[in-house]
Each structure stands twice: as C-alpha cells, then as structure tokens.
Design a protein around this motif. Sequence first.
Motif, mmCIF file in Angstrom:
data_model
loop_
_atom_site.group_PDB
_atom_site.id
_atom_site.type_symbol
_atom_site.label_atom_id
_atom_site.label_comp_id
_atom_site.label_asym_id
_atom_site.label_seq_id
_atom_site.Cartn_x
_atom_site.Cartn_y
_atom_site.Cartn_z
ATOM 1 N N THR A 190 0.814 -1.016 -0.054
ATOM 2 C CA THR A 190 -0.130 0.057 -0.068
ATOM 3 C C THR A 190 0.944 1.202 -0.272
ATOM 4 O O THR A 190 1.766 1.330 0.657
ATOM 5 N N VAL A 191 0.634 2.053 -0.929
ATOM 6 C CA VAL A 191 1.409 3.332 -0.955
ATOM 7 C C VAL A 191 0.244 4.314 -0.989
ATOM 8 O O VAL A 191 -0.835 4.472 -1.702
ATOM 9 N N ILE A 192 0.600 5.501 -0.187
ATOM 10 C CA ILE A 192 -0.552 6.629 0.152
ATOM 11 C C ILE A 192 0.283 7.934 -0.498
ATOM 12 O O ILE A 192 1.367 8.265 -0.384
ATOM 13 N N PHE A 193 -0.666 8.393 -1.552
ATOM 14 C CA PHE A 193 -0.188 9.566 -2.293
ATOM 15 C C PHE A 193 -1.003 10.863 -1.805
ATOM 16 O O PHE A 193 -2.393 10.407 -1.432
ATOM 17 N N ARG A 194 -0.540 11.954 -1.809
ATOM 18 C CA ARG A 194 -1.528 13.220 -1.601
ATOM 19 C C ARG A 194 -1.274 13.825 -3.061
ATOM 20 O O ARG A 194 -0.385 14.261 -3.587
ATOM 21 N N ALA A 195 -2.508 14.041 -3.465
ATOM 22 C CA ALA A 195 -3.005 14.424 -4.996
ATOM 23 C C ALA A 195 -4.112 15.523 -4.904
ATOM 24 O O ALA A 195 -4.887 15.333 -4.187
#
Length: 337
Positions: free
Chosen positions: A251-256
Amino acid sequence: MYTKQSKKMLALDILDILRRYTDVDHNLSQKQIEEILRKDYDMVVDRKSIKRNILDLIDIGIDIQCSERTRMVYSQDSGEKEEQTICTGFYLQREIMDCELQFLIDSVQNAEYISGRQRDELVQKLEGLSSMHFRKTARARGIRKERSGNNQLFYSLEIIRDAIANHKMVRFLYKGFRYGASGVVEKFSEHVVTPIDTEICDGEYLLYVENATGDEETYRIDYISEMKAIKTTGVRKYWSRVDSNAATERTVIFRAREDMIPSFVYRFGEDSLRVDETDGGWLQVSVRTSYDRALEYALRNAMDTTIVEPKALRDQVVDRLRHGLDGYIDDSYGRVG
C-alpha cells in the motif's frame, strides 16, 4: 448454358463474395451475387442455385443475415393470390465490429516497436477481416509513421509464447548503447532467462523474466534479437508473474489533487484505489501496487502528487529529485567545452 461447377465450389465462391463485398451496412441481392459470379468468377448459375447454396452455408453455421420482404403471388395449388416471404439483401455478419477493427489497426499503426514492413503486413491482415468498404475508409484514416522497428519482433514473440506455455528457458542478444570514439554505438549482451509474461506499458513492449538467481528482470522485446529456446536440465521453480506481483504489492499513500484521479485510475486500476478527502482541498489516494511502479509514477507526476507513506519510498523520491535539481543548480553541469 451453365458452367458445370461442383456444389462445394459454388458455396465457397458465394462465401468469398459475401466476405469481400458485404457487411452490416452493405448487402447484396441474389441478382447482384449472380452478376459478380459471372463477371469475376466466370461462372453462370441461376438464382435458385445461389439461394440453395446460401441456405447450405447457413446450415453449417456461417452467420449470413438477410432482410425479408413479403409479396403477393399466385398459388400453384389454388390459383389464388397469397403472401410469400422472400429473402434479399444478404450480408456476412462479422465476428469483429468495424469500430473494434479500427481500434486494433490504430494500435498497430502507432506501435513504435513494430517495423514498417511488418506493420503494413499486419494492417493488411486486419483489414482483410472486414469488407472492401471498410478497407477504403480505414486507409483514408490510417496514420502512417515511418520507423525502423525490429524485424524479429514476431519471431521472438512466437518463441516467448512457447517458452511460457512449456516452461522453457531462452537465450537472446539484447541491444544496449554506449558512447565511444565514434559517438553512440550499439552494444549487445547475451542473456539466458525464463520468460514469465509480456506487457505493453507506456508505449513499450516488455518481457518479464526470471533470471538465474530467481529475480525478476524486464527487457524491451524490440531490443531482443537472435532468440532461441534452449533445453533445460534438472527441476526449476516456475511461477507466474501474477502471483509474483501479488506478493510484492504494497500500500502506497499519495497526496494529490482531485484532477489527478483519472491518471491514478489509468495507471493502477480503479479496484486498487481508495480515496479520502483531506484538509486544504487535497485528496489522499491509497494504492495497492509495487514500489517500483509507485516510484516511477511519483517521479513522473512530481508537480501534482506526493508520496506520504511509506517514508522509505518517499525518501527515495526526494533523493532522486534532489539529485536532478543539483544538475541545474551547478552551472558547470551545463557547460560544454
């Protein structure tokens, strides 16, 4: 006087006419089929024979469609007028629609890894799956790009398919590049690997393999030449790339920004995303993917997205961006001579 033809030949000739001249928007009457048989096939037959052979083709499963029309005729038994339904406007129902065929042709036209000669041959084969009417419009819309490509592409693909299906290893030369006294030159290296899967990603045709140490590697198929299947000895561990990916996904969490959601869906798939709102008008996008793919995406979209977690992956992005920025800050990097 009718030309003597076997029933089998007449049926095949009619099928060939329907394949060449008809589709859902273009049909032929029995009279038109009769004229084409006389003009193009030097064959004279009556319409009853044409109808009988069309019905025979339908009976063996050929999807021939027609329109029905009702007319009034005198009955031979009663002598009175009665309704009779006749079939006209025959056409061959295609297994692939013209819009689907155009999509495949456009994909081939714009595939940079296919040589010009092989591209034209493949487009011609695809056009042959429809009628002459489609071929006229397809050529008018086609995009013809000149390219060198790799003439061994389909030869390599055939060996790859067999190797994957039968758990074989392959040996090939892989083209690289280096800078020498005469400029940029090609450099070939030999590799012996076990093919796992193929994929078209970002315009590149990729081959995923397992190397001698059991690690996964990736090669561009258009850079491969002189591929051969080789015999293996002993028992090797064979596995599918799907299972390997499932084991390496994290799981990779991005801010976008919100307008980046289509890009996330395109790259990672809708089912692998979870989106939550955050303060300040930004979104938190959680993605199930490999670290390599997440890293590549983050670097490509560094102006619009930021990796939040895991920290180690975030630090990798920072290090690469900082290293790239150093090249612009240091004026000596841009000086020549």
